[in-house]
Design a protein around this motif. Structure first.
Motif: not given
Length: 462
Positions: A35-36, A88-89, A235-238, A257-258
């Motif tokens: 995420g970072i 697939g998010s 990007g965090f959603d990736a 994510i968080l």
């Protein structure tokens, strides 16, 4: 109606756990660094300069507003990711709640988001790379340094460094996720260390007088900059795209994510405050390396060189994660029959969607080579804001239609938090230019044609 048919959640989860699929190799630390890796890049190293021109010294407020929109949406993402740990998010989440047509359209939207995001970051990477090698007296022919029209008054044909970094990282991703995660983790640690070095050195050179007037363009400037720097948080959603490659996804996905969003928000706010405290915001006009400019302005040239290196590594990880997210969205859509089956075949040795990975890398590498950065950025923002809006709505629907579904993480404050996410995202979308809305509408129209002309009849639910 067939266009609103939904997939069975329990069957989706069971199918994702069958042998022969994607390999579960990622832990919580990998996800936080992923995420970072996706978030800290062009947003902090490039767009802070553009945002400062729009908001002035109030740029940290713009980052806070963008972070709040992302934070509310991230809570919704975390609930879905822990309940439906399938590749697939949001495409997958919408397929289970809002129906096939909405899922197709958001999947089509995500192709635009992730693909153009990787292209945009590759353009920023190219700028810092050229800045770094120029310090050694090296350079490329001018015609190969930027997309056509990117440099006013200068004839350019092609952004060669942007294309080469896209192809290089595509090759890395095609070899396996475990290897890619190790590379990402190393580069993320280095770039965070560089950001902390900037904070430690830059804080000594802050001149509070540069923060006056604090909001030279008023609230419109702050919200306009928030709509622009929203790209910085993409990007965090990736992380959710990695669901089928995560060990204990019901626990580790919400942490990734968080956790990554919280770390990056603090870094963005502190860096933007120091940067505008060192350099009067008007001096960022036409600058594509604002962080290193601030250090040069303060006379810390040796640190500026480290920042250039950190920016290059930082944007490398963003491209890596965005390309990864793009290929997993395409993999999921192909597996459902909405895209050609070849795109979901796995390499017998590496266990990756090999063909899809190279299609994405070559296509969006060419986009990075010929499309200027400012055109790419707003298109990415509107696509992401639309995706965040839909995932927030989907949480409300799933709470009503499947109250019995096991949820390892529950979004707090429902329905208030999802509705706040929708409100923030729609507000930021309203600050984007009319041409951006037009281009987005054209992209969605093309998606509708492809759905009714190809995907609907070939869907495995048909």
């Amino acid at each position: 109606m067939s266009i609103f048919r939904t997939k069975d959640l329990d069957a989706m989860v069971a199918a994702s756990r069958r042998p022969g699929g994607l390999q579960r190799v990622l832990g919580p630390f990998d996800l936080i660094l992923m995420g970072i890796g996706a978030i800290v890049g062009t947003g902090i190293f490039v767009l802070t300069g553009t945002g400062a021109l729009t908001a002035g010294p109030a740029l940290p407020l713009s980052f806070v507003i963008a972070a709040m929109a992302c934070g509310f949406a991230a809570l919704c993402y975390a609930e879905f990711a822990s309940s439906v740990p399938v590749a697939g998010s949001i495409y997958t989440y919408c397929y289970a709640t809002l129906g096939e047509l909405v899922a197709w359209m958001i999947g089509w939207d995500l192709m635009l988001e992730y693909g153009l995001a990787s292209s945009a970051v590759a353009v920023g990477w190219s700028g810092y790379f050229q800045s770094l090698i120029s310090g050694f007296g090296l350079g490329l022919p001018t015609v190969l340094t930027a997309a056509p029209g990117a440099l006013p008054g200068v004839a350019t044909w092609f952004n060669l460094p942007a294309l080469l970094i896209m192809l290089g990282l595509t090759g890395m991703l095609s070899l396996g996720m475990r290897e890619s995660a190790r590379l990402n983790n190393i580069m993320v640690v280095i770039k965070v260390a560089v950001v902390l070095l900037f904070i430690a050195v830059g804080a000594r050179h802050v001149q509070p007088a540069n923060w006056q007037p604090f909001m030279p363009y008023g609230h419109d400037g702050v919200f306009g900059a928030a709509a622009l720097v929203f790209f910085a948080f993409i990007g965090f959603d990736a992380v959710t795209s990695a669901a089928e490659e995560v060990k204990r996804p019901e626990r580790n996905l919400p942490i990734g994510i968080l956790g990554s969003l919280a770390v990056c928000t603090v870094l963005y706010v502190v860096v933007s405050a120091i940067m505008t405290g060192i350099v009067p915001y008007q001096k960022f006009l036409g600058v594509d390396h604002p962080v290193s400019l601030a250090l040069q302005y303060a006379g810390e040239n040796w640190v500026a060189g480290f920042v250039d290196l950190g920016a290059i590594l930082g944007m490398t990880t963003v491209i890596l994660v965005m390309l990864y997210g793009q290929t997993r969205i395409i993999f999921a859509m192909s597996r459902d029959g909405l895209l050609p089956q070849r795109l979901s075949t796995l390499h017998p040795k590496h266990g990756t969607p090999y063909f899809a990975t190279w299609v994405v890398g070559i296509l969006f590498g060419l986009v990075a080579a010929v499309v200027p950065l400012n055109v790419l950025t707003e298109l990415i923002n509107i696509g992401t804001l639309a995706a965040f809006t839909l995932v927030s709505i989907a949480v409300l629907i799933l709470r009503r239609t499947r109250p019995d579904l096991p949820r390892a993480f529950r979004c707090p404050g429902v329905p208030a938090v999802p509705l706040l996410a929708v409100g923030f995202c729609v507000t930021l979308m309203s600050y984007l230019q009319a041409t951006t809305w037009l281009a987005f509408g054209v992209w969605l129209a093309i998606g509708l044609v492809l759905y009714f002309g190809y995907a609907r009849s070939r869907s495995k639910l048909n």
